[in-house]
Design a protein around this motif. Sequence first.
Motif, PDB file in Angstrom:
ATOM      1  N   PRO A  87      42.686  44.882  42.228  1.00  0.00           N
ATOM      2  CA  PRO A  87      41.682  44.258  43.091  1.00  0.00           C
ATOM      3  C   PRO A  87      41.687  42.746  42.946  1.00  0.00           C
ATOM      4  CG  PRO A  87      40.631  45.139  41.123  1.00  0.00           C
ATOM      5  CD  PRO A  87      42.096  45.451  40.993  1.00  0.00           C
ATOM      6  N   GLU A  88      42.369  42.241  41.937  1.00  0.00           N
ATOM      7  CA  GLU A  88      42.479  40.795  41.692  1.00  0.00           C
ATOM      8  C   GLU A  88      43.637  40.611  40.712  1.00  0.00           C
ATOM      9  OE1 GLU A  88      40.796  38.718  38.708  1.00  0.00           O
ATOM     10  OE2 GLU A  88      41.661  40.429  37.667  1.00  0.00           O
ATOM     11  N   GLY A  89      44.017  39.338  40.446  1.00  0.00           N
ATOM     12  CA  GLY A  89      45.236  39.131  39.678  1.00  0.00           C
ATOM     13  C   GLY A  89      45.068  38.733  38.219  1.00  0.00           C
ATOM     14  N   TYR A 105      37.880  47.883  48.391  1.00  0.00           N
ATOM     15  CA  TYR A 105      37.242  48.697  49.424  1.00  0.00           C
ATOM     16  C   TYR A 105      35.916  48.044  49.765  1.00  0.00           C
ATOM     17  CZ  TYR A 105      36.099  52.864  52.045  1.00  0.00           C
ATOM     18  OH  TYR A 105      35.795  53.735  53.051  1.00  0.00           O
ATOM     19  N   GLU A 106      35.973  47.041  50.674  1.00  0.00           N
ATOM     20  CA  GLU A 106      34.766  46.289  51.022  1.00  0.00           C
ATOM     21  C   GLU A 106      34.395  46.580  52.461  1.00  0.00           C
ATOM     22  OE1 GLU A 106      33.930  42.397  49.263  1.00  0.00           O
ATOM     23  OE2 GLU A 106      36.088  42.130  49.266  1.00  0.00           O
ATOM     24  N   LYS A 107      33.140  46.266  52.815  1.00  0.00           N
ATOM     25  CA  LYS A 107      32.734  46.374  54.225  1.00  0.00           C
ATOM     26  C   LYS A 107      33.493  45.315  55.005  1.00  0.00           C
ATOM     27  CE  LYS A 107      28.030  48.102  54.188  1.00  0.00           C
ATOM     28  NZ  LYS A 107      27.127  47.408  53.263  1.00  0.00           N
ATOM     29  N   TYR A 127      34.542  38.209  33.533  1.00  0.00           N
ATOM     30  CA  TYR A 127      35.305  37.568  32.446  1.00  0.00           C
ATOM     31  C   TYR A 127      35.065  36.072  32.285  1.00  0.00           C
ATOM     32  CZ  TYR A 127      38.731  37.275  36.384  1.00  0.00           C
ATOM     33  OH  TYR A 127      39.360  37.098  37.584  1.00  0.00           O
ATOM     34  N   TYR A 128      34.284  35.464  33.163  1.00  0.00           N
ATOM     35  CA  TYR A 128      34.160  34.008  33.109  1.00  0.00           C
ATOM     36  C   TYR A 128      33.342  33.492  31.930  1.00  0.00           C
ATOM     37  CZ  TYR A 128      36.320  33.840  37.672  1.00  0.00           C
ATOM     38  OH  TYR A 128      37.210  33.968  38.711  1.00  0.00           O
ATOM     39  N   THR A 129      33.754  32.351  31.428  1.00  0.00           N
ATOM     40  CA  THR A 129      33.009  31.598  30.412  1.00  0.00           C
ATOM     41  C   THR A 129      33.073  30.133  30.840  1.00  0.00           C
ATOM     42  OG1 THR A 129      35.075  31.358  29.176  1.00  0.00           O
ATOM     43  CG2 THR A 129      33.587  33.099  28.430  1.00  0.00           C
TER      44      THR A 129
HETATM   45  P1  HAM Z   1      37.472  36.076  43.817  1.00  0.00           P
HETATM   46  O1  HAM Z   1      36.399  35.082  44.028  1.00  0.00           O
HETATM   47  O2  HAM Z   1      37.079  37.502  43.733  1.00  0.00           O
HETATM   48  O3  HAM Z   1      38.222  35.635  42.490  1.00  0.00           O
HETATM   49  O4  HAM Z   1      38.563  35.926  44.949  1.00  0.00           O
HETATM   50  C1  HAM Z   1      39.185  34.686  45.186  1.00  0.00           C
HETATM   51  C2  HAM Z   1      39.374  34.472  46.677  1.00  0.00           C
HETATM   52  O5  HAM Z   1      40.040  35.580  47.270  1.00  0.00           O
HETATM   53  C3  HAM Z   1      38.076  34.353  47.470  1.00  0.00           C
HETATM   54  O6  HAM Z   1      37.554  33.049  47.406  1.00  0.00           O
HETATM   55  C4  HAM Z   1      38.547  34.714  48.869  1.00  0.00           C
HETATM   56  O7  HAM Z   1      39.134  33.602  49.499  1.00  0.00           O
HETATM   57  C5  HAM Z   1      39.603  35.746  48.602  1.00  0.00           C
HETATM   58  N1  HAM Z   1      39.070  37.107  48.804  1.00  0.00           N
HETATM   59  C6  HAM Z   1      38.392  37.870  47.920  1.00  0.00           C
HETATM   60  N2  HAM Z   1      38.056  39.065  48.452  1.00  0.00           N
HETATM   61  C7  HAM Z   1      38.564  39.068  49.719  1.00  0.00           C
HETATM   62  C8  HAM Z   1      38.579  40.019  50.790  1.00  0.00           C
HETATM   63  N3  HAM Z   1      38.032  41.218  50.669  1.00  0.00           N
HETATM   64  N4  HAM Z   1      39.186  39.668  51.950  1.00  0.00           N
HETATM   65  C9  HAM Z   1      39.773  38.450  52.091  1.00  0.00           C
HETATM   66  N5  HAM Z   1      39.794  37.516  51.111  1.00  0.00           N
HETATM   67  C10 HAM Z   1      39.214  37.818  49.941  1.00  0.00           C
HETATM   68  C11 HAM Z   1      39.282  36.283  41.945  1.00  0.00           C
HETATM   69  O8  HAM Z   1      39.903  37.159  42.505  1.00  0.00           O
HETATM   70  C12 HAM Z   1      39.682  35.731  40.600  1.00  0.00           C
HETATM   71  N6  HAM Z   1      40.823  36.538  40.095  1.00  0.00           N
HETATM   72  C13 HAM Z   1      40.056  34.279  40.707  1.00  0.00           C
HETATM   73  C14 HAM Z   1      40.469  33.664  39.406  1.00  0.00           C
HETATM   74  C15 HAM Z   1      41.737  33.422  39.008  1.00  0.00           C
HETATM   75  N7  HAM Z   1      39.677  33.303  38.423  1.00  0.00           N
HETATM   76  C16 HAM Z   1      40.382  32.822  37.420  1.00  0.00           C
HETATM   77  N8  HAM Z   1      41.645  32.919  37.761  1.00  0.00           N
END
Ligand code: HAM
Length: 420
Positions: A80-82, A113-115, A261-263
């Motif tokens: 869901p994220e990296g 799985y978002e709206k 996980y943020y600090t």
């Molecule tokens: P996040 O705020 O969940 O952070 O997502 C980062 C960016 O991904 C958002 O600002 C948005 O532009 C895009 N994004 C998130 N969800 C969606 C979605 N459903 N559809 C389209 N774009 C989306 C992270 O994911 C963290 N891993 C960021 C990070 C990296 N923090 C530290 N390192």
Amino acid sequence: MNIAAPRGTKDILPDEMSRWHAVEKLFASVCERYGYGEIRIPTFEQTELFTRGVGGSTDIVRKEMYTFEDKAGRSMTLRPEGTAGIARAYIENGMASLPSPVKLYYDMSFFRYEKMQKGRYREFWQLGCEIFGSSSAYADAEVIAILDTFFTELNLIERQLEIGSIGCPKCRPDFITALRNHFETNLDKMCADCNERFEINPLRILDCKEESCQPFIANAPSQLDYLCPGCEEHFDKVKLALDELDISYNVNRSMVRGLDYYTRTVFEYVSTHVGSQGSICGGGRYDELVKILGGRVTPAVGFAMGIERLLLEMDAQEIELPAAKPTDLFVISFPDTAVSALALTQKLIRSNLIVQTDVMERSMKAQMKQADRSGARYMVVFGTEELATKQFSIKRLSDGLEKTVAADDLADYLLKTREE
Ligand code: HAM
């Protein structure tokens, strides 16, 4: 039965791809100039990576993950994220023994799985950076500087950076107590989710989008009033560095990020153009994550930016990106020269030109139409005479101008005329 793409996903077709490539190439170029190397990780991981890394109380883990059992009965989840996966890769590949800091960037798709809404998809792409091994505020400033350079080179003039600090495990308990005291008396007027969040992690209440909860969230205490001296000093240093780099920001007293996980530092680039999904990019420091995932204590900071939202924002700001390069030449052939036309096309392509020829064995008239539609700059008719003389009458399609060019000079001629 027609089979459609799953809800929340989309196809990116060749016409649109040139804009994607422009953004992706620029991002890679900026990251590489800052000394970051690209990383790719698996599309799916063990579910536990995200429950532990992203956090069991987050909406991502509670509601949005694509989780499935593989054939051996193991629970797997589409990333869901990296950040969690990259921290896992950092540990697993022994990157802790590399000279610090370890600087990584990525360009990958993620699944939630978002709206569905404008700018919100179930598969979306992120460009991101992570830097491991530095607790210095200058690392926070560097990742923000990468974004600032990227946006500047993209010509994204209107941009708004919000920054905050959410403290560390030392100062957070006091903040959580303050939040509990604040929300406790109003819980009966707040949504069921918030009541649950109150028990598991009151910080997550600040994420709530329910109308009924907003008045209580709006006047909740700010973490900035509870920072310990170490966190306060770190935040001041980040701000000073940004000032020095000429990067303007707004200190957001109620900044929340949807991941556990943020600090310390958290930040977002927000926009009013991309609908209610105003966040184009989000990031922050995560000094505990590597330890939580079983590695040695490793401070780290990073961000990720949604490519779809960035492109929406660029549309809103009317930023032009290079269109796809036009075809240089369309080669028209006849049944007895078609194979030679294929060979000529091959040769020209290997000279770095964009060349097309007929591969449908169509009539000459149909090929002419195709050449026109291809948007090619030039066209040649490759008949038996051309095959014998090795001389081509090359026609400029914009005005019909014709010129005779020898086969061996075709590549040079086409390359030279690109600048016209
Ligand atoms: P996040 O705020 O969940 O952070 O997502 C980062 C960016 O991904 C958002 O600002 C948005 O532009 C895009 N994004 C998130 N969800 C969606 C979605 N459903 N559809 C389209 N774009 C989306 C992270 O994911 C963290 N891993 C960021 C990070 C990296 N923090 C530290 N390192």
